[in-house]
Design a protein around this motif. Structure first.
Motif, mmCIF file in Angstrom:
data_model
loop_
_atom_site.group_PDB
_atom_site.id
_atom_site.type_symbol
_atom_site.label_atom_id
_atom_site.label_comp_id
_atom_site.label_asym_id
_atom_site.label_seq_id
_atom_site.Cartn_x
_atom_site.Cartn_y
_atom_site.Cartn_z
ATOM 1 N N LEU A 1 -22.468 12.560 -12.470
ATOM 2 C CA LEU A 1 -23.041 13.021 -11.212
ATOM 3 C C LEU A 1 -23.682 11.830 -10.513
ATOM 4 C CD1 LEU A 1 -23.855 15.483 -9.359
ATOM 5 C CD2 LEU A 1 -26.065 15.335 -10.492
ATOM 6 N N LEU B 1 -26.473 19.349 -14.340
ATOM 7 C CA LEU B 1 -25.537 18.356 -14.859
ATOM 8 C C LEU B 1 -24.436 19.104 -15.606
ATOM 9 C CD1 LEU B 1 -28.162 15.854 -16.339
ATOM 10 C CD2 LEU B 1 -27.065 15.757 -14.087
ATOM 11 N N ALA C 1 -24.012 13.520 -4.316
ATOM 12 C CA ALA C 1 -24.299 14.951 -4.473
ATOM 13 C C ALA C 1 -25.452 15.407 -3.567
ATOM 14 C CB ALA C 1 -24.616 15.262 -5.931
#
Length: 153
Positions: free
Chosen positions: A92, A86, A97
């Motif tokens: 995020l 992170l 991702a």
């Protein structure tokens, strides 16, 4: 000496405050189909400090893991990962991702509208673990993901 102790206590309380700088939003999962004993959870996580998402647990499942999704030989494969980095102050989106949380060995089916409680473990740069409680909303099996996050890379 008293001034020093007071300062030290204030500094430590400030650090303790900074440790809870993890914000989770948009947590969701899908209602399970009959006989399905696992579920995937998506969410967006932001830590004010550089940290790592190192664990997940939930009372609704026997085991909970962090997973990555990778394309390998034309197939999508899931793998358990030890942690997800992170970056400080940067949101995020796990799905974007290439990550998700996996709940396996569900103790009962997840129905649309259920709130699935999770506890995330976030390890701060100093090595201190913080537990973050999250509720993931169960969406209908047919409903598209949060903001249509079913991207194919």
């Amino acid at each position: 000496m008293k001034k020093f102790l007071l300062f030290a206590l204030l500094a430590m309380s400030g650090m303790a405050q900074a440790a809870s700088d993890v914000v989770v939003s948009g947590a969701w999962t899908r209602a399970t189909a009959p006989g399905q004993d696992s579920a995937m959870v998506q969410l967006v996580i932001t830590s004010k400090q550089a940290a790592k998402l190192v664990g997940v647990s939930s009372k609704v499942a026997q085991t909970s893991e962090l997973h990555s999704m990778v394309h390998e030989g034309g197939m999508m494969k899931m793998r358990q990962v030890e942690s997800v980095d992170l970056a400080a102050g940067k949101a995020l989106d796990l799905g974007e991702a290439g990550y998700h949380l996996m709940l396996m060995g569900l103790k009962s089916p997840i129905k649309e509208g259920d709130k699935v409680e999770l506890v995330l473990t976030v390890r701060q740069a100093g090595g201190k673990d913080e537990k973050v409680k999250v509720e993931a909303e169960a969406k209908a099996l047919t409903e598209a993901g949060h903001h249509g996050h079913m991207h194919h890379h």
